[in-house]
Write an enzyme that holds these catalytic residues in place. Structure first.
Site, PDB file in Angstrom:
ATOM      1  N   SER A  48       0.617  -1.154  -0.021  1.00 17.96           N
ATOM      2  CA  SER A  48       0.038   0.070  -0.082  1.00 17.96           C
ATOM      3  C   SER A  48       0.904   1.166   0.023  1.00 17.96           C
ATOM      4  O   SER A  48       1.767   1.503  -0.906  1.00 17.96           O
ATOM      5  CB  SER A  48      -0.895   0.076   1.086  1.00 17.96           C
ATOM      6  OG  SER A  48      -1.993   0.859   0.994  1.00 17.96           O
ATOM      7  N   ASP A  60     -10.218  -4.157  -5.613  1.00 16.16           N
ATOM      8  CA  ASP A  60      -9.556  -3.331  -4.453  1.00 16.16           C
ATOM      9  C   ASP A  60     -10.245  -1.961  -4.629  1.00 16.16           C
ATOM     10  O   ASP A  60      -9.825  -1.285  -5.255  1.00 16.16           O
ATOM     11  CB  ASP A  60      -8.024  -3.328  -4.858  1.00 16.16           C
ATOM     12  CG  ASP A  60      -7.234  -2.840  -3.618  1.00 16.16           C
ATOM     13  OD1 ASP A  60      -7.767  -2.093  -2.697  1.00 16.16           O
ATOM     14  OD2 ASP A  60      -6.040  -2.781  -3.719  1.00 16.16           O
ATOM     15  N   HIS A  81      -7.627  -5.488  -0.219  1.00 18.26           N
ATOM     16  CA  HIS A  81      -6.468  -4.723  -0.387  1.00 18.26           C
ATOM     17  C   HIS A  81      -5.195  -5.374   0.219  1.00 18.26           C
ATOM     18  O   HIS A  81      -4.173  -4.628   0.218  1.00 18.26           O
ATOM     19  CB  HIS A  81      -6.781  -3.289   0.085  1.00 18.26           C
ATOM     20  CG  HIS A  81      -5.537  -2.429   0.119  1.00 18.26           C
ATOM     21  ND1 HIS A  81      -5.158  -1.955  -1.257  1.00 18.26           N
ATOM     22  CD2 HIS A  81      -4.874  -1.535   0.901  1.00 18.26           C
ATOM     23  CE1 HIS A  81      -4.130  -1.096  -1.048  1.00 18.26           C
ATOM     24  NE2 HIS A  81      -4.011  -0.632   0.378  1.00 18.26           N
TER      25      HIS A  81
END
Lengths: 271, 358
Positions: free
Chosen positions: A96, A219, A247
């Protein structure tokens, strides 16, 4: 600073390989989030885990709001860890927001990194019409920040400062140690701002390290079009779409995540 | 599904690793305004606002997956009509036949949510106000102090006859100008010090400090002031044994603050008692005056900033802004000690400063 990064960033090193594989956690969590995938690489790599300052079991006293106002401060943490262990030929696995932190670190010192594995990267979360769709409006982020404020008030907010100050109450410390993804509320808010209100699109085209983008299906944080954008902007990068939804594929679908990484390593041209 | 679950006054939902909803109870279907069939098989995102989706992905899901449980989380969920319903979420993970499953209970909390919003707003406002106050105090005090340095400095030059000799009368006036300037500088320094303590703890370095050293220095400084007012200082034991873990300047400041107060509030000709004793791991300094004492209801208030006890004596000469005791208590506590007072109205007051023994 480098010498103290080992303690400061709660660095853990294990595994039987030579080449370092450095794992960088994302927003909301800490190094614990890697524990479902690291066993697969222990034989072949030297696994290095760390927590950004203010997260997990890092030294919270080392938190400096000025340093961590933008992702550059987090990139410094990452490079401090790299320097402290004198890591070279690093395979960086970043989740991320750490993907952009890793991009910044790799752009600053490209010679240290062999490969970047970016899981669910997004260079900018807020839409920038007409050409860029990050998936969020600024107002959404404001709601998120308010939501975090409330959750941290009743939750981590009540516990963290008490634990930090009360060395004579070991039962509180034990409770804290058992809880995962513990983050200081002030830190979390600032990290959220740095993450969701940042814009690192311009940094992508400067990446000179071979890069794999792992993109989940459905996502809602980093939509497919964003993964595609990252892939287009990073020269020579590889885009791998996972069947895994959500995610955090390393949490929800660790096996598929490991397989995708191995496949990339097999096919990757040595740096 | 157990019929009890459908009638329970809380929403219940179960979903898998991919976020696909497996079960919902009738209560939750009603709360979100969608038939149950419309929810089962859909992704949990259908119940989450955009912000809540981020929170789910970055906080709730990792907690459930790694820790196995999550408690008391506030999540606004999305109703069919687009409105938002605040709920409190408790969740656990369990192993189902086909992998991990997550069971969540959702309690609507409309009223409580409003109250929490108010509390957070009040907290933020209070923090902002406190920060603004400190900034204001600090800026104003600096601005006030600079010109006073000029006033006091030039008065001093006049008194040294740098601009020619002064008449007795002129000298008297200039002396009063200089004293007034010094007095005001003292007040401003108190304010600055307090703002500094309140805003950001001074860098104190507690080390072992000999008790006799600090007591003797405080006594010497107080003796001058005591003699002016016809007071005496009775000190025991002499020399004072032992050492404390403290910041020497901090201890000095506290002893001077309470010592000057004692002199100020004692009738002329009376004695100020100054004692030191060791009490279970701590050293206790006590300073007793023979003043009018403090009314019981005021005992704790005197340590609050900007509080002065008017109308119960005092020599009326140095009216501070009421920061001395607040600063002193803060200093004592910053050194791991305590400052308190005992008093019987009409029979004086005794201040106790306790510090960790070395």
């Amino acid at each position: 600073m480098s010498d103290t990064a080992i303690q400061r960033n709660n660095v853990r090193v294990f595994g039987r390989g030579q080449q370092p594989m450095l794992f960088a956690h994302g927003f909301g969590c800490d190094q614990n989030m890697w524990r479902l995938v690291t066993p697969a690489f222990e034989d072949d790599f030297r696994i290095v885990l760390f927590d950004y300052v203010g997260h997990g079991k890092s030294d919270r006293d080392a938190y400096d709001p000025e340093r961590y106002r933008t992702l550059d401060g987090f990139a410094k943490d990452m490079l401090d860890v790299v320097h402290a262990l004198d890591l070279r030929d690093v395979v960086l696995v970043a989740h991320s927001v750490s993907s952009m932190v890793g991009v910044l670190a790799a752009n600053a010192e490209p010679d240290r990194f062999a490969q970047l594995i970016l899981i669910g990267p997004s260079p900018r979360y807020v839409n920038d019409p007409p050409d860029y769709h990050g998936g969020f409006e600024r107002a959404d982020i404001e709601v998120l920040l308010a939501m975090m404020d409330k959750n941290y008030v009743g939750w981590a907010g009540a516990l963290a400062p008490m634990v930090a100050k009360n060395d004579d109450r070991p039962e509180l410390l034990a409770e804290m140690n058992e809880s995962f993804c513990s983050t200081d509320p002030v830190v979390a808010r600032q990290f959220a701002e740095a993450t969701f209100l940042g814009d690192n699109r311009a940094d992508l085209s400067n990446v000179r390290v071979p890069t794999l983008v792992l993109q989940c299906s459905d996502d809602s944080i980093a939509p497919d079009s964003v993964g595609e954008y990252v892939h287009r902007q990073i020269p020579g990068s590889t885009l791998h779409r996972l069947r895994a939804t959500g995610h955090a594929p390393h949490l929800s679908h660790p096996d598929e995540t490991v397989d995708a990484m191995r496949e990339y390593f097999r096919g990757a041209v040595p740096a | 599904m157990d019929p009890l679950l459908d009638t329970a006054p809380a929403g219940f939902i179960s979903f898998d690793d991919a976020g696909i909803i497996r079960l919902v109870n009738a209560t939750l279907a009603t709360l979100v305004g969608r038939p149950r069939e419309e929810l089962v098989g859909r992704h949990i995102d259908v119940l989450l606002s955009v912000a809540a989706r981020i929170f789910y992905s970055t906080h709730l899901f990792p907690l459930l997956r790694l820790q196995g449980h999550a408690e008391e989380l506030y999540v606004p969920i999305l109703r069919a009509d687009g409105s938002s319903l605040p709920v409190m979420v408790n969740g656990v993970s369990r192993t189902a036949d086909d992998g991990p499953a997550y069971d969540l209970v959702l309690m609507p909390m409309r009223e409580r949510n409003r109250l929490e919003d108010d509390l957070i707003a009040a907290r933020n406002a209070a923090q902002a106000a406190a920060a603004a106050k400190d900034r204001f105090l600090s800026i104003v005090s600096h601005e006030l102090r600079s010109p006073l340095t000029g006033v006091a400095g030039f008065a001093e030059l006049l008194l040294r006859a740098r601009a020619g000799p002064l008449t007795e009368r002129q000298r008297g006036y200039v002396e009063r100008i200089r004293e007034a300037a010094f007095y005001q500088v003292g007040l401003i320094e108190d304010i600055l010090e307090f703002a500094a303590i309140d805003g950001e703890r001074r860098g104190m370095a507690p080390i072992a400090v000999a008790v006799e050293e600090v007591v003797a220095r405080a006594e010497a400084l107080l003796a001058v002031r005591a003699a002016e007012d016809g007071h005496t200082i009775e000190r025991s034991p002499k020399p004072a044994p032992g050492a404390v873990i403290a910041d020497a300047r901090g201890v000095q400041q506290i002893l001077l603050n309470i010592g000057v107060n004692a002199i100020k509030y004692s009738p002329a000709g009376t004695a100020i008692s100054f004692q030191v004793e060791r009490v279970s791991g701590r050293v206790r300094f006590s300073i007793r005056d023979r003043g009018p004492g403090i009314p019981p209801e005021q005992i704790e208030r005197i340590f609050e900033p900007f509080v002065r006890l008017d109308g119960i004596g005092g020599d009326g000469r140095r009216h501070g802004v009421g920061l001395g005791l607040a600063i002193s208590r803060d200093l004592a506590r910053a050194m791991g000690g305590e400052l308190r007072v005992e008093s019987v109205l009409g029979h004086g007051a005794t201040f106790f400063l306790e510090l960790p023994a070395a």
